[in-house]
Design a protein around this motif. Structure first.
Motif, PDB file in Angstrom:
ATOM      1  N   ALA A 351       0.833  -1.203   0.000  1.00 22.11           N
ATOM      2  CA  ALA A 351       0.000   0.000   0.000  1.00 22.11           C
ATOM      3  C   ALA A 351       0.867   1.253   0.000  1.00 22.11           C
ATOM      4  N   ASN A 352       1.939   1.228   0.778  1.00 23.14           N
ATOM      5  CA  ASN A 352       2.865   2.364   0.820  1.00 23.14           C
ATOM      6  C   ASN A 352       3.561   2.551  -0.528  1.00 23.14           C
ATOM      7  N   ALA A 353       4.010   1.438  -1.120  1.00 17.79           N
ATOM      8  CA  ALA A 353       4.683   1.512  -2.429  1.00 17.79           C
ATOM      9  C   ALA A 353       3.731   2.012  -3.504  1.00 17.79           C
ATOM     10  N   LEU A 354       2.486   1.569  -3.438  1.00 18.16           N
ATOM     11  CA  LEU A 354       1.480   2.029  -4.405  1.00 18.16           C
ATOM     12  C   LEU A 354       1.259   3.531  -4.268  1.00 18.16           C
ATOM     13  N   ALA A 355       1.175   3.998  -3.025  1.00 16.33           N
ATOM     14  CA  ALA A 355       0.976   5.428  -2.785  1.00 16.33           C
ATOM     15  C   ALA A 355       2.143   6.246  -3.338  1.00 16.33           C
ATOM     16  N   ILE A 356       3.369   5.757  -3.138  1.00 18.84           N
ATOM     17  CA  ILE A 356       4.549   6.466  -3.658  1.00 18.84           C
ATOM     18  C   ILE A 356       4.497   6.522  -5.182  1.00 18.84           C
ATOM     19  N   LEU A 357       4.089   5.412  -5.790  1.00 15.37           N
ATOM     20  CA  LEU A 357       3.987   5.348  -7.247  1.00 15.37           C
ATOM     21  C   LEU A 357       2.975   6.375  -7.755  1.00 15.37           C
ATOM     22  N   LEU A 358       1.830   6.441  -7.081  1.00 15.13           N
ATOM     23  CA  LEU A 358       0.786   7.386  -7.475  1.00 15.13           C
ATOM     24  C   LEU A 358       1.233   8.835  -7.259  1.00 15.13           C
ATOM     25  N   LEU A 359       1.947   9.058  -6.155  1.00 17.61           N
ATOM     26  CA  LEU A 359       2.422  10.407  -5.844  1.00 17.61           C
ATOM     27  C   LEU A 359       3.424  10.883  -6.892  1.00 17.61           C
ATOM     28  N   ARG A 360       4.301   9.991  -7.311  1.00 22.08           N
ATOM     29  CA  ARG A 360       5.287  10.346  -8.344  1.00 22.08           C
ATOM     30  C   ARG A 360       4.617  10.646  -9.679  1.00 22.08           C
ATOM     31  N   ALA A 361       3.463  10.023  -9.871  1.00 19.44           N
ATOM     32  CA  ALA A 361       2.718  10.266 -11.114  1.00 19.44           C
ATOM     33  C   ALA A 361       1.857  11.517 -11.008  1.00 19.44           C
ATOM     34  N   GLY A 362       1.926  12.196  -9.845  1.00 15.88           N
ATOM     35  CA  GLY A 362       1.174  13.430  -9.657  1.00 15.88           C
ATOM     36  C   GLY A 362      -0.211  13.242  -9.093  1.00 15.88           C
ATOM     37  N   ASP A 363      -0.551  12.008  -8.700  1.00 12.69           N
ATOM     38  CA  ASP A 363      -1.895  11.731  -8.180  1.00 12.69           C
ATOM     39  C   ASP A 363      -1.874  11.744  -6.652  1.00 12.69           C
ATOM     40  N   GLU A 364      -1.749  12.935  -6.075  1.00 12.44           N
ATOM     41  CA  GLU A 364      -1.699  13.054  -4.623  1.00 12.44           C
ATOM     42  C   GLU A 364      -3.012  12.615  -3.982  1.00 12.44           C
ATOM     43  N   THR A 365      -4.116  12.916  -4.651  1.00 13.42           N
ATOM     44  CA  THR A 365      -5.441  12.529  -4.125  1.00 13.42           C
ATOM     45  C   THR A 365      -5.565  11.011  -4.028  1.00 13.42           C
ATOM     46  N   GLY A 366      -5.058  10.314  -5.028  1.00 10.01           N
ATOM     47  CA  GLY A 366      -5.120   8.851  -5.000  1.00 10.01           C
ATOM     48  C   GLY A 366      -4.113   8.249  -4.051  1.00 10.01           C
ATOM     49  N   ALA A 367      -2.998   8.931  -3.833  1.00  6.82           N
ATOM     50  CA  ALA A 367      -1.936   8.388  -2.983  1.00  6.82           C
ATOM     51  C   ALA A 367      -2.289   8.451  -1.513  1.00  6.82           C
ATOM     52  N   GLU A 368      -2.905   9.542  -1.061  1.00  8.41           N
ATOM     53  CA  GLU A 368      -3.110   9.748   0.372  1.00  8.41           C
ATOM     54  C   GLU A 368      -3.889   8.615   1.053  1.00  8.41           C
ATOM     55  N   PHE A 371      -1.522   5.733   1.637  1.00  8.79           N
ATOM     56  CA  PHE A 371      -0.591   6.029   2.726  1.00  8.79           C
ATOM     57  C   PHE A 371      -1.295   5.818   4.071  1.00  8.79           C
ATOM     58  N   SER A 372      -2.531   6.325   4.164  1.00  9.21           N
ATOM     59  CA  SER A 372      -3.285   6.207   5.421  1.00  9.21           C
ATOM     60  C   SER A 372      -3.562   4.751   5.763  1.00  9.21           C
ATOM     61  N   LYS A 373      -3.961   3.981   4.754  1.00 10.70           N
ATOM     62  CA  LYS A 373      -4.263   2.564   4.992  1.00 10.70           C
ATOM     63  C   LYS A 373      -3.015   1.818   5.451  1.00 10.70           C
ATOM     64  N   ALA A 374      -1.886   2.106   4.812  1.00 11.24           N
ATOM     65  CA  ALA A 374      -0.637   1.442   5.183  1.00 11.24           C
ATOM     66  C   ALA A 374      -0.200   1.857   6.588  1.00 11.24           C
ATOM     67  N   ALA A 375      -0.324   3.141   6.891  1.00  9.54           N
ATOM     68  CA  ALA A 375       0.081   3.641   8.208  1.00  9.54           C
ATOM     69  C   ALA A 375      -0.786   3.057   9.306  1.00  9.54           C
ATOM     70  N   GLU A 376      -2.094   3.003   9.073  1.00  5.12           N
ATOM     71  CA  GLU A 376      -3.004   2.433  10.071  1.00  5.12           C
ATOM     72  C   GLU A 376      -2.728   0.943  10.284  1.00  5.12           C
ATOM     73  N   ALA A 377      -2.198   0.283   9.244  1.00  7.73           N
ATOM     74  CA  ALA A 377      -1.866  -1.145   9.356  1.00  7.73           C
ATOM     75  C   ALA A 377      -0.501  -1.357  10.000  1.00  7.73           C
ATOM     76  N   GLY A 378       0.193  -0.254  10.299  1.00 12.56           N
ATOM     77  CA  GLY A 378       1.458  -0.379  11.008  1.00 12.56           C
ATOM     78  C   GLY A 378       2.703  -0.088  10.207  1.00 12.56           C
ATOM     79  N   SER A 379       2.565   0.431   8.981  1.00 13.31           N
ATOM     80  CA  SER A 379       3.740   0.754   8.174  1.00 13.31           C
ATOM     81  C   SER A 379       4.361   2.057   8.685  1.00 13.31           C
ATOM     82  N   VAL A 380       5.563   1.957   9.204  1.00 15.30           N
ATOM     83  CA  VAL A 380       6.259   3.125   9.739  1.00 15.30           C
ATOM     84  C   VAL A 380       6.623   4.087   8.609  1.00 15.30           C
TER      85      VAL A 380
END
Length: 604
Positions: A351-368, A371-380
């Motif tokens: 989920a974190n890697a997917l968010a980074i991929l989306l963010l690099r593509a300029g899709d901040e709305t899709g990335a956030e 990031f939240s799902k990964a963080a809530e699941a425990g991704s530091v």
């Protein structure tokens, strides 16, 4: 039934008769002895000996001769032999007459046969009559029957009865390997609940003892768990032996663990052999390990095949690793597909890697949301990335909350960000705490900032009674030096200044030069000052030029003075102009006066 029925109350199991056409001499002798014993029992049975009838029936039953065994067992049973009644029940059960078998087991059990009570208890449990099952299994267990104790423990454990542990222990103490394994598992889980993970992964001695007992009797999962315990404790050689034992018995997880042990020892070839064996048995973790091994070798097609095998085995890491592989190859669309598949399955790093991929593509709305799902699941890392995301929007409080969450989980850069935020807030104590965490984690910037915090608190150096300064190495210097040794340019300059202050010119020059060569204009300026004081003004001018070109106003002023003294007034005026533009104010003021003087001199 779950357990094999026992014959003649000896604990021996019913086995089908199967012999090879050729036997060794020892086997031939055993067969001859068995035949002689059977003949002796047959003659005694024909003479009316009830015990012989019972023994002969048991022998024939054990051999698989049901037709030959039945009349002898019935005759002995009719004469009141309880062992024969039990074995007759076994025979009828094998023929498929379960109810009739239960009748004979009841007769034998009432007559005191523990084996028959066990068999009858199992019969009732299979039919869902748990009260009757418990009654007869308890009768068997209390008479010292090992299988009865185990079956009773299994029944009680199924119902959540606290008495299960007692009977599981009884069966284990009498040598039942599955009971020993299950007792170890139960005690292991109980210890984990009681300590809530605060025991540092230590397993109680009793747990290890029961795992060891079950493993020694050939229980492959017990051998796997014992190997895991020993590996965590650092006893790798013995751990490897138990993994090997378990793996040879067909435990795929042990084969996989053995592979990792061998890999860590540098033996990747043999590691691959065991991973292959485990992967072929459906172990997804081993398939992933094989994929990673081939990926390291540049064999991307083979790596992809094993990652897919891991995914097919239900290991979500397979999809994540496929995503990583595609991303490394620049196949962004495929990487996103695999990351998304793993992320939807709950893989937090995907989920974190997917968010980074989306963010690099300029899709901040899709990335956030990812990031939240990964963080809530425990991704530091995801928590830290959320902090960066919010900081980029100017949402400092939201950013700080995520930085604090990541820092609490040990993220070095997050701890640095929290420390810097606390410094801005004026909370030096909290800033120091977080900066220490980050510096301890290897952050050069944190080490430098921690040093500055400690430096600001440092009292003036006490003077020697003769007026000579006394230098004591302080903690802040240690942190400056740690940051400097990690390549932090400002720390290198500061270490150089401290060395210069105590008169160690060589050490000061070394640090200034290192900082200057890494691009520090202050390092270049200070190195120039040091060289000028030592009489090397031409070399000093070289470093001042480098500093001035990088925007250092004082260096430009120094150059203006050097050229003015040499009589190169135009060059001096040029550097004075540069110093005016660079500042700071005090430097600009002096440079302006020098420039005007040089201009007058040139126009005279």
């Amino acid at each position: 039934m779950g357990d094999k029925a026992t014959l003649f109350e000896t604990g021996r199991f019913v086995q089908p008769s199967s012999r090879e056409d050729t036997e060794t001499p020892d086997e031939t002798g055993e067969i001859a002895d068995e035949a002689a014993e059977e003949l002796r029992q047959r003659l005694a049975a024909e003479a009316g000996d009830v015990e012989a009838m019972s023994v002969l029936g048991a022998m024939l039953l054990r051999r698989g001769d049901l037709d030959g065994a039945e009349p002898h067992l019935r005759a002995a049973t009719a004469a009141g032999d309880r062992a024969a009644a039990n074995n007759l029940g076994v025979l009828l059960h094998q023929r498929g007459y379960a109810d009739e078998a239960a009748g004979w087991w009841r007769i034998a059990a009432v007559a005191g046969s523990a084996a028959a009570a066990h068999a009858l208890g199992r019969h009732h449990r299979e039919r869902g009559d748990e009260p009757a099952a418990e009654y007869w299994l308890r009768q068997s267990a209390e008479q010292g029957h090992t299988l009865g104790a185990y079956a009773l423990a299994d029944l009680l454990e199924h119902r959540g009865d606290a008495g299960a542990e007692k009977w599981m222990r009884v069966a284990a103490e009498r040598g039942h390997r599955e009971a020993a394994y299950r007792l170890a598992r139960a005690l292991d889980r109980k210890a984990a609940r009681d300590t809530d993970g605060d025991d540092g992964g230590q397993v109680p001695d009793e747990v290890e003892q029961w795992y060891r007992q079950a493993a020694a009797r050939g229980h492959r999962r017990a051998a796997l768990h014992l190997g895991t315990i020993l590996e965590k404790r650092g006893e790798l050689k013995e751990a490897g032996r138990w993994y090997l034992t378990s793996a040879k018995d067909g435990e795929a997880r042990a084969a996989c663990a053995l592979g990792f042990l061998l890999r860590d020892a540098g033996d990747t070839e043999n590691a691959a052999v065991w991973w292959l064996r485990a992967a072929q048995d459906g172990d997804g973790n081993a398939a992933n390990a094989l994929g990673a091994l081939h990926a390291e070798r540049g064999e991307t097609q083979t790596a992809e095949r094993w990652y897919r095998a891991a995914m097919d085995a239900g290991d979500v890491n397979g999809a994540y690793n496929l995503g990583l592989l595609c991303a490394e190859q620049g196949r962004t669309a495929q990487a996103e597909q695999w990351y998304r598949r793993a992320a939807y399955a709950g893989h937090r790093e995907a989920a974190n890697a997917l968010a980074i991929l989306l963010l690099r593509a300029g899709d901040e709305t899709g990335a956030e949301p990812w990031f939240s799902k990964a963080a809530e699941a425990g991704s530091v890392d995801a928590a830290f990335n959320l902090g960066i995301l919010h900081a980029g929007r100017g949402e400092e409080q939201a950013a700080l909350r995520w930085y604090e969450r990541a820092a609490a989980a040990g993220h070095t850069e997050a701890a640095l960000q929290v420390g810097m935020a606390r410094l801005r807030d004026g909370d030096d104590q909290e800033a120091e705490r977080h900066l220490r965490c980050a510096a301890g984690g290897g952050s050069a910037e944190a080490a430098y900032r921690l040093a500055t915090v400690l430096d600001a608190r440092r009292p003036p150096e006490p003077a020697h009674e003769l007026g000579e300064p006394v230098h004591r190495r302080s903690e802040c210097e240690e942190w400056y030096e740690r940051a400097a040794s990690q390549g932090h340019r400002r720390a290198q300059v500061r270490v150089g200044m401290l060395a210069a202050a105590r008169g160690d010119v060589v050490e000061a020059a070394r640090w200034y030069r290192e900082a200057a060569e890494a691009g520090s204009r202050n390092g270049a300026f200070n190195l120039g000052l040091l060289l000028a004081r030592e009489g090397s003004e031409p070399e000093a001018a070289v470093w001042w030029t480098r500093a001035a070109d990088a925007g250092h106003g004082r260096a430009a002023l120094r150059l203006a003075l050097v050229y003015a003294r040499r009589g190169e007034l135009a060059e001096g005026q040029r550097w004075a102009d540069r110093a005016v533009s660079l500042g700071p104010a005090s430097v600009a003021e002096r440079a302006a006066r020098l420039r005007d003087a040089l201009r007058q001199e040139l126009s005279a």
